[in-house]
Design an enzyme around this catalytic site. Structure first.
Site, PDB file in Angstrom:
ATOM      1  NE  ARG A   1     113.137 -64.876  62.659  1.00  0.00           N
ATOM      2  CZ  ARG A   1     112.284 -65.809  63.032  1.00  0.00           C
ATOM      3  NH1 ARG A   1     112.093 -66.866  62.317  1.00  0.00           N
ATOM      4  NH2 ARG A   1     111.580 -65.673  64.134  1.00  0.00           N
ATOM      5  CB  THR A   2     118.948 -62.653  65.567  1.00  0.00           C
ATOM      6  OG1 THR A   2     117.896 -61.965  64.910  1.00  0.00           O
ATOM      7  CG2 THR A   2     120.204 -61.829  65.461  1.00  0.00           C
TER       8      THR A   2
ATOM      9  CE  LYS B   1     125.378 -65.978  89.696  1.00  0.00           C
ATOM     10  NZ  LYS B   1     126.700 -66.595  89.519  1.00  0.00           N
TER      11      LYS B   1
ATOM     12  NE  ARG C   1     117.966 -59.750  69.355  1.00  0.00           N
ATOM     13  CZ  ARG C   1     117.056 -60.153  68.482  1.00  0.00           C
ATOM     14  NH1 ARG C   1     115.980 -60.798  68.887  1.00  0.00           N
ATOM     15  NH2 ARG C   1     117.223 -59.926  67.192  1.00  0.00           N
TER      16      ARG C   1
ATOM     17  CG  HIS D   1     117.966 -56.339  64.273  1.00  0.00           C
ATOM     18  ND1 HIS D   1     119.136 -57.081  64.156  1.00  0.00           N
ATOM     19  CD2 HIS D   1     116.966 -57.248  64.457  1.00  0.00           C
ATOM     20  CE1 HIS D   1     118.844 -58.364  64.268  1.00  0.00           C
ATOM     21  NE2 HIS D   1     117.536 -58.487  64.458  1.00  0.00           N
TER      22      HIS D   1
HETATM   23  C1  NCD Z   1     113.276 -58.825  64.527  1.00  0.00           C
HETATM   24  C2  NCD Z   1     113.799 -58.222  65.798  1.00  0.00           C
HETATM   25  O1  NCD Z   1     114.279 -58.946  66.667  1.00  0.00           O
HETATM   26  O2  NCD Z   1     113.770 -57.004  65.910  1.00  0.00           O
HETATM   27  N1  NCD Z   1     113.478 -60.188  64.445  1.00  0.00           N
HETATM   28  C3  NCD Z   1     114.610 -60.637  63.889  1.00  0.00           C
HETATM   29  O3  NCD Z   1     115.687 -60.420  64.394  1.00  0.00           O
HETATM   30  N2  NCD Z   1     114.516 -61.272  62.741  1.00  0.00           N
HETATM   31  C4  NCD Z   1     111.893 -58.464  64.223  1.00  0.00           C
HETATM   32  C5  NCD Z   1     110.866 -58.705  65.256  1.00  0.00           C
HETATM   33  O4  NCD Z   1     111.136 -59.241  66.332  1.00  0.00           O
HETATM   34  O5  NCD Z   1     109.727 -58.345  64.974  1.00  0.00           O
END
Ligand code: NCD
Length: 304
Positions: free
Chosen positions: A51-52, A80, A101, A129
């Protein structure tokens, strides 16, 4: 130049402007189809995501910009031994904005200190997040018509769930919110969060059974048990199905209660709930694209 590390990096007034822009994008997408033409977004994902990452890519593409990046640490020079500080210096030569991320708390922050382009924290370990929080706030504001004056239940893995930590952080700035934390004993919300609520005199309650609190909730934020952050498989297996929201439990809730979930869902919401008009988690994912479009525009100075 601005970065986004935590939802608190924007004032509530700035967030309202961001959400107004996101709502306008929702209504008039064609108006924004060239807003970021010629600009490049780098998605640097050291941890799995669907998703993200894809919603960032979709957001930039819908703004007429382009996207480069990597989707796991193994396919980047991190394998590396390159540091995030070095990686971001290089990415700064290739792109105009970066979404990162990382499994380590604080890594995007370290990157932002060495970066000459805006860095967006797209999730750092169990910490924050912020773009999921922007998504959650936009969903609530759009569907409830307000931010504030509600009782929100957060259910599931409140210990490791970074979306939960970020959302609570952001909501304490609005008036008249009561929190109900619904979790097994082992997955309770961390003390630093309840300490913060106590110091601000914000009412909260911790319960184990979802059913007992259901009739009082205006919003229910379900989360998955964060398998990847457990130290042993046994604990995960014991706790993973602790909560399963189903139609019977939904029948205890208010007629206008909304169910949110950052997704991915595992077992914690039975698919029969998907048909309930109060289940808005798929709509929420759609709002995630609009809010990321608004955020990219804002950080690139294209919102004016
Ligand atoms: C969340 C995350 O990555 O923290 N997912 C997301 O970005 N929609 C929630 C999850 O992974 O449970």
């Amino acid at each position: 130049m601005r970065h986004l590390m935590s939802p608190l990096d924007f004032t509530t007034k700035e967030l309202d402007e961001l959400f107004d822009l996101a709502n306008d994008i929702e209504k008039n997408p064609e108006k924004y189809a060239h807003a970021c033409e010629g600009k490049i977004l780098a998605t640097c994902f050291y941890e799995p995501s669907t998703r993200t990452r894809l919603s960032f890519e979709s957001a930039m593409t819908r703004l007429g910009g382009s996207v480069i990046g990597f989707a796991d640490a193994a396919s980047s020079s991190a394998s590396k031994g390159e540091s995030v500080s070095d990686t971001i210096r290089i990415i700064s030569c290739y792109a105009d904005i970066c979404a990162m991320r990382h499994p380590k708390e604080g890594a995007p922050m370290v990157a932002s200190e060495k970066s000459s382009i805006p860095v967006i924290n797209a999730g750092d370990g169990g910490h924050q997040h912020p773009t999921q929080t922007l998504t959650d706030l936009l969903t609530i504001r759009s569907l409830k018509g307000r931010l504030g004056s509600f009782t929100i239940g957060l259910c599931g893995d409140l210990k490791f769930g970074r979306t939960v930590h970020s959302l609570i952080h952001a909501l304490v700035r609005y008036d008249n919110i009561r929190f109900v934390f619904i979790s097994p004993e082992e997955l309770r919300v961390p003390d630093y969060i309840t300490d913060k609520l106590k110091s601000k005199n914000i009412p909260y309650q911790e319960v184990i059974r979802l059913e007992e609190i259901m009739p009082e909730l205006d919003l229910l934020y379900m989360t998955r048990v964060q398998k990847e952050r457990f130290f042993n498989e046994e604990d995960y297996v014991r706790l993973k199905d602790f909560y399963i929201l189903n139609a019977a439990k939904m029948s205890l809730a208010k007629k206008d209660m909304l169910v949110l979930h950052p997704l991915p869902r595992v077992n914690e919401i039975s698919i029969e709930v998907d048909e309930d008009p109060r289940a808005v988690y798929f709509q929420q994912a759609q709002y995630g694209v609009y809010v990321r479009m608004a955020l990219i525009m804002t950080l690139l100075g294209k919102d004016r």
